[in-house]
Design a protein around this motif. Structure first.
Motif, mmCIF file in Angstrom:
data_model
loop_
_atom_site.group_PDB
_atom_site.id
_atom_site.type_symbol
_atom_site.label_atom_id
_atom_site.label_comp_id
_atom_site.label_asym_id
_atom_site.label_seq_id
_atom_site.Cartn_x
_atom_site.Cartn_y
_atom_site.Cartn_z
ATOM 1 N N GLY A 1 126.347 49.519 62.135
ATOM 2 C CA GLY A 1 127.697 49.953 61.795
ATOM 3 C C GLY A 1 127.760 51.305 61.113
ATOM 4 N N GLY A 2 126.615 51.950 60.890
ATOM 5 C CA GLY A 2 126.588 53.248 60.216
ATOM 6 C C GLY A 2 127.125 54.363 61.105
ATOM 7 N N MET A 3 127.689 55.391 60.461
ATOM 8 C CA MET A 3 128.199 56.545 61.190
ATOM 9 C C MET A 3 127.065 57.537 61.436
ATOM 10 N N LEU A 4 127.037 58.124 62.623
ATOM 11 C CA LEU A 4 126.029 59.109 62.959
ATOM 12 C C LEU A 4 126.568 60.046 64.020
ATOM 13 N N ASP A 5 125.842 61.132 64.260
ATOM 14 C CA ASP A 5 126.238 62.080 65.295
ATOM 15 C C ASP A 5 126.051 61.449 66.661
ATOM 16 N N LYS A 6 126.959 61.772 67.548
ATOM 17 C CA LYS A 6 126.945 61.201 68.894
ATOM 18 C C LYS A 6 125.629 61.459 69.621
ATOM 19 N N GLU A 7 125.007 62.603 69.372
ATOM 20 C CA GLU A 7 123.803 62.986 70.088
ATOM 21 C C GLU A 7 122.508 62.516 69.427
ATOM 22 N N ALA A 8 122.569 61.844 68.276
ATOM 23 C CA ALA A 8 121.349 61.406 67.578
ATOM 24 C C ALA A 8 120.607 60.364 68.420
ATOM 25 N N ALA A 9 119.293 60.508 68.513
ATOM 26 C CA ALA A 9 118.478 59.580 69.289
ATOM 27 C C ALA A 9 118.094 58.352 68.476
ATOM 28 N N VAL A 10 118.141 58.479 67.139
ATOM 29 C CA VAL A 10 117.753 57.399 66.240
ATOM 30 C C VAL A 10 118.839 57.254 65.185
ATOM 31 N N CYS A 11 119.238 56.030 64.904
ATOM 32 C CA CYS A 11 120.204 55.798 63.836
ATOM 33 C C CYS A 11 119.513 56.082 62.501
ATOM 34 N N PRO A 12 120.037 57.011 61.678
ATOM 35 C CA PRO A 12 119.392 57.335 60.410
ATOM 36 C C PRO A 12 119.541 56.241 59.367
ATOM 37 N N HIS A 13 120.416 55.276 59.597
ATOM 38 C CA HIS A 13 120.643 54.206 58.623
ATOM 39 C C HIS A 13 119.720 53.023 58.838
ATOM 40 N N CYS A 14 119.582 52.599 60.090
ATOM 41 C CA CYS A 14 118.774 51.403 60.356
ATOM 42 C C CYS A 14 117.505 51.704 61.147
ATOM 43 N N GLY A 15 117.379 52.937 61.673
ATOM 44 C CA GLY A 15 116.177 53.317 62.399
ATOM 45 C C GLY A 15 116.135 52.859 63.845
ATOM 46 N N THR A 16 117.214 52.268 64.335
ATOM 47 C CA THR A 16 117.252 51.800 65.713
ATOM 48 C C THR A 16 117.160 52.986 66.663
ATOM 49 N N GLU A 17 116.205 52.942 67.594
ATOM 50 C CA GLU A 17 116.078 54.001 68.583
ATOM 51 C C GLU A 17 117.052 53.742 69.715
ATOM 52 N N ASN A 18 117.698 54.788 70.145
ATOM 53 C CA ASN A 18 118.672 54.710 71.234
ATOM 54 C C ASN A 18 119.604 53.510 71.076
ATOM 55 N N PRO A 19 120.241 53.377 69.882
ATOM 56 C CA PRO A 19 121.120 52.219 69.692
ATOM 57 C C PRO A 19 122.354 52.330 70.587
#
Length: 149
Positions: free
Chosen positions: A126-144
């Motif tokens: 549920g964390g906010m991130l940039d649309k183009e990020a490959a990894v969620c900076p909050h939970c570390g999920t790759e290509n979420p």
């Protein structure tokens, strides 16, 4: 190997009177002292934003302090000379890291280049991130899986 029931050896820099007083405390009191010491350290340490500004190569655009870590957007240094590459914005996950000698350093993890600053929400955490990020900076999920907001 040391005996786990044996009192730990105190550093030479801690006064004997303090060691004796701490040694007389029960577990709940020790936890309270630990909590106080951790809060005291936080008030004395340089804010992470200042450490990032001082250590970053390139131009820092934005720092989001999340307590245990910070998200940093910056223009990287220009690979072809002096200055910065203003055509590129990179996103980093930065946290303090304890070294073996007791000192701290900043641990930078490159998350990717930001080509579109549109914000999206990670379906995993549920964390906010940039649309183009490959990894969620909050939970570390790759290509979420993302959902537009």
């Amino acid at each position: 190997m040391s005996d786990p029931n044996e009192d730990p050896k105190a550093p030479n820099t801690v006064p004997d009177a303090l060691i004796q007083h701490i040694g007389s405390l029960a577990l709940p009191e020790l936890k309270s002292v630990l909590s106080y010491v951790e809060r005291r350290i936080e008030t004395l340490r340089t804010p992470i934003e200042e450490e990032i500004e001082a250590a970053a190569a390139g131009e820092v655009l934005k720092i989001e302090d999340h307590g245990a870590y910070a998200l940093v957007r910056k223009h990287p240094p220009n690979p072809e000379g002096s200055g910065v590459n203003t055509d590129q914005v990179s996103l980093y996950h930065v946290r303090r890291e304890q070294r073996m000698d007791g000192t701290e350093s900043l641990h930078w993890v490159y998350l990717g280049d930001v080509h579109n600053a549109e914000q999206i929400r990670c379906k995993s955490c549920g964390g906010m991130l940039d649309k183009e990020a490959a990894v969620c900076p909050h939970c570390g999920t790759e290509n979420p899986d993302y959902t537009e907001t």
